[in-house]
Design an enzyme around this catalytic site. Sequence first.
Site, mmCIF file in Angstrom:
data_model
loop_
_atom_site.group_PDB
_atom_site.id
_atom_site.type_symbol
_atom_site.label_atom_id
_atom_site.label_comp_id
_atom_site.label_asym_id
_atom_site.label_seq_id
_atom_site.Cartn_x
_atom_site.Cartn_y
_atom_site.Cartn_z
ATOM 1 N N PHE A 266 0.818 -1.221 0.000
ATOM 2 C CA PHE A 266 0.000 0.000 0.000
ATOM 3 C C PHE A 266 0.846 1.263 0.000
ATOM 4 O O PHE A 266 0.389 2.309 0.441
ATOM 5 C CB PHE A 266 -0.974 0.003 1.185
ATOM 6 C CG PHE A 266 -1.916 -1.167 1.190
ATOM 7 C CD1 PHE A 266 -2.748 -1.403 0.101
ATOM 8 C CD2 PHE A 266 -1.968 -2.039 2.260
ATOM 9 C CE1 PHE A 266 -3.618 -2.491 0.095
ATOM 10 C CE2 PHE A 266 -2.838 -3.128 2.254
ATOM 11 C CZ PHE A 266 -3.664 -3.353 1.166
ATOM 12 N N ASN B 117 -5.999 -7.865 -17.543
ATOM 13 C CA ASN B 117 -6.581 -9.012 -16.831
ATOM 14 C C ASN B 117 -7.816 -8.544 -16.054
ATOM 15 O O ASN B 117 -7.694 -8.100 -14.909
ATOM 16 C CB ASN B 117 -5.544 -9.631 -15.891
ATOM 17 C CG ASN B 117 -6.067 -10.889 -15.207
ATOM 18 O OD1 ASN B 117 -7.236 -11.262 -15.380
ATOM 19 N ND2 ASN B 117 -5.220 -11.527 -14.426
ATOM 20 N N PRO B 118 -8.996 -8.613 -16.665
ATOM 21 C CA PRO B 118 -10.197 -8.090 -15.997
ATOM 22 C C PRO B 118 -10.457 -8.735 -14.636
ATOM 23 O O PRO B 118 -10.941 -8.069 -13.724
ATOM 24 C CB PRO B 118 -11.328 -8.421 -16.982
ATOM 25 C CG PRO B 118 -10.652 -8.575 -18.304
ATOM 26 C CD PRO B 118 -9.282 -9.114 -18.013
ATOM 27 N N GLU C 30 -4.855 2.233 -7.811
ATOM 28 C CA GLU C 30 -5.178 3.232 -6.798
ATOM 29 C C GLU C 30 -6.451 4.012 -7.080
ATOM 30 O O GLU C 30 -7.083 4.548 -6.175
ATOM 31 C CB GLU C 30 -3.982 4.174 -6.620
ATOM 32 C CG GLU C 30 -2.866 3.456 -5.894
ATOM 33 C CD GLU C 30 -1.489 4.058 -6.129
ATOM 34 O OE1 GLU C 30 -0.982 4.694 -5.219
ATOM 35 O OE2 GLU C 30 -0.917 3.884 -7.224
HETATM 36 MO MO1 MOS Z 1 1.242 3.231 -4.241
HETATM 37 S S1 MOS Z 1 0.994 4.432 -2.587
HETATM 38 O O1 MOS Z 1 2.148 4.229 -5.278
HETATM 39 O O2 MOS Z 1 2.143 1.958 -3.566
#
Ligand code: MOS
Length: 752
Positions: free
Chosen positions: A250, A644-645, A718
Site C-alpha cells: 500500500f 486481466n479483468p 489506486e
Molecule cells: Mo502506491 S501508494 O504508489 O504503492
Amino acid sequence: MPTTQKTPTASPVGRDTPRVDGPRKVSGLAQYTSDFHFPGMLYAVPVEATIANGRVLKLDTAAAEKMPGVRAIFHRENIGKIFRSTAGPGFAGICEERRPPFEDDVVRYYGQYIALAVADTFEAAKAAADAVRATYAKDKPNVGTHLEADPDPDVVLTTFDMRARLDSQRGNADAAFTSAPVKLDQTYVTPAETHNPLELHATTAIWDGPTLTLYESSQGVVNLRTVLAQMFGLPNENVRIISRFVGSGFGSKLWPWTHCPLAAAAAQQLGKPVKLVLSRKMMFQSVGHRPRTQQRVRVGATPDGKLVSLQHDYVYQRSMSDAHHEDCGEATPFQYSVPNLRVTFGRAKRNIGATADMRGPGRVTGLYATESAMNELADQLKIDPVRLRVINEPKIDESLGVPFSSRHLLECFELGAEKFGWSKRRPEVGSMKRDGLTLGWGMAGCSWVAARFAAAASMQLRDDGTARVASATQDIGTGMYTVLAQLAAQKTGVPLDKVEVALGDTSLPEGPLSGGSMATESVVPAVFAAADSAIASLLTIAATTPGSPFENRPPTDLAFEDGRVFVKADGAAQGVPFADLLRRANLRLVTGSGRSESTFGNPKPKYSTHSFGCHFVEVTWQPEIARLRVSRVVAVMDAGRIINPLAGRNQIEGAVVMGIGMALFEHTSYDPQTGAPINSNLADYVMTVNADTPPIEVHFLDFPDKEINELGARGIGEIGLAGIAAAITAAVHHATGIRVRELPVKIENLLA
Ligand code: MOS
C-alpha cells in the site's frame, strides 16, 4: 461473472486470467522475505524510543549484552558508518527518512530506533532489546491535530524534487470568487492513516566480502539497491535485492526504511546473515503513514452551476526532518473546467515518524475534499451532482493547455448512474426508505495518473517450447506475475502455463517500481520489445541453420505467429514450432532484451494522460440504533484496455473496501503526552472487514489509450480509492442530513 480462461494460447490479453502464482501461494511454496532461512542466521530486534521528542542521554546495554544467546547490542557508538542517501535522476535513491539510523542522539518521534539487539534466536533478541535501558532528556512532543502551515519558503524540497508551494494558478481566483453569485467555502480534514499490509516489513541481510544481498519485502528493488549502495558506500553492482513475493505494501514498501541499513550493518559486523522482522506496533511508527491533511476549498459558481473560481489550499503534517509531499492538489487543476483557479500547499511539522505514500497518495486525500465540495455545491444549487459535473466537464486539460489522451468520464457517470439506478434518487434528505431503513445515495468522480516508468525486460524462447520473461519489478499481490506471463504468451504464443516469470530481483533487467499503479502500463512496451528481439534472433537462426526448412531464405521473408515460424507467402498454417528450430540448431534458447523510456513527469507533454472513474454509493441508516452501513457500491473505471479483468476487478473491489475504511473507520491517533500512536494494533486500528463489505459492482469502459503503450492499458490499482470517501459522506448526508467534513465519519457525529 468471472469467466475462466479455457484456451490459454488464444490471446490471453484482455481475458480473465487466474493468478499464475496462485497455486504457489495457497500451497505455501511462495517464499516471502521472512520465510528465507540461512545457516548461522542471527535475529535482530530494534529498541524503540519511548519518547517522541528529546535526546538519549544514556543507554544502558550491560544487562542485555550478558543475556544468553546475545551476540551484540548495536547503538550510536558501535554501529559503524552508515551514510546518507540522496535522490538521483530517474527515480534512483529515493527514500522518505533520510537520516540514517543512530546518526545523532536526538529522538524526533515515538518508536525511532535507538539500538538494535542481535541474538541467536528471535526470542533472545527480543528479550535483550527489552532489557536495554534508555535515559532521556524529554521535551513535550507536538502531535497536534490542528494544522497551520509552517513558515516555509515559497519553494521547498520534497521526496523527489523542489516544488513551488503555489502549485497551480490561472485567471484570478480571488476576484472571481468575491464576485461569484454562489459561493462555497469549506475545510475538509483527513486523518493520519497507517498502511497495514498483511505481511510485516522484513529484511534479511547477507554479506559475502564486499557484496551485500538483501532479502526485503519491497515495492521497488531497483531503487532500494541504489539507496543501500549509497548508505554503505558501495557500487550498485555490489548490492543485490531479492523480493520474490510481497504480502502487499500500500505504499509503505515503496521506499527503504531504516531497518534495512540496520540489518545490513549488523550482518557486516557479525559476519553472519541477520534477519529483522518488524512487529505490527513498529509498522505504525517507523515505516510511514498517510499524513493528516486539512484542505480549504473555495468554489465560486453561477446559479446554473458553472464553476467560475476554484481555490484549493491545503496543509499536511510531516515529520521533523523528512519531506514527503502529499499532493492533494494533483487533480484539482484539470478535473473540472474552471477559468480561475489557485492551488497552494503548506506543511506542518510534527513529532511523528516520516509520512509517506499510502494507496492513492495526494489524489485520494485531495479528491475527497474537492469532490465533497462539488457535492455540497450541487445541494446548495439544487442541481443533481452528476449534472453539476457534466456541466463542468472540460474539453482539454486547462492547466496544461493540451488535450486529454483519452478521457471518458461522462461515459463513466452515464453507465454508473444506469447500473446504480440513480434516476430514482429523490434529493430530499431522509426521503428514501427501504425495509424500514433510511437510504442515502451519493456519488463522486475520480482520476488517477497514467504514465510509464522506464522499464527493461528480457525474454527467452527455449527448445522445450517454454518461454521465460524477466524484469526487476515486483508483484505486491496485484498480479504482476500473471501480467508478465500474459504479455509473454500474447507475443510468443507459448501457453501461460509454459511461461516462467522472474521478477523481484535486481540481478534481472531493471524494471519499474510497483507504485503509482504504473507497473503494468510500464512493462508492456519493454516486454514486447524483448519478445520482438528474441523472435528476430529466432528468424535469423531459422534462415541460417543448415537443414532448417527455411535455410537460405532471407529472414525478411519469414514471420512468427502463435509460436511458429513460417514463410509469409505460405501462411502460418505451414509454420514450424520454434522449439523444433532451436533443437535443430542445437540451441537451448534464444534471448531478447527490450527497454522503454519513462513518460512520467514530462513537463511538456503532448497529451494529459489519466485514468478516470466514478463511484455510486448507497448507505443505510437506522437512527433508532445509530447504525450506518454501506449497502451497495457501483464503480465504473475508464482505465484504458484491461489486461486481466479478473485481477482488475479485484483491484477496484479491494480499493472500494479500503475506501469504506477511509470514510468510516481508519485513523491513527497519537497520544498528546507521549506522542505514541495509541491504536497501533489490528484490534484498535479499525479497518473494513467482510461484515462491513457490501456487494460491489465494478465496470470497466474499454477505450484503449495508445498514448500510454501499444495495448492501450493504463493503471487500475489506486484509482478505486479516489473519490469514494466523498461519495460515502454525500450518501451519509443524504440519509441523515449531517455533513461530516472530517474523516472518518463517527457514529457520534451522526448523533449530534
Ligand atoms: Mo502506491 S501508494 O504508489 O504503492
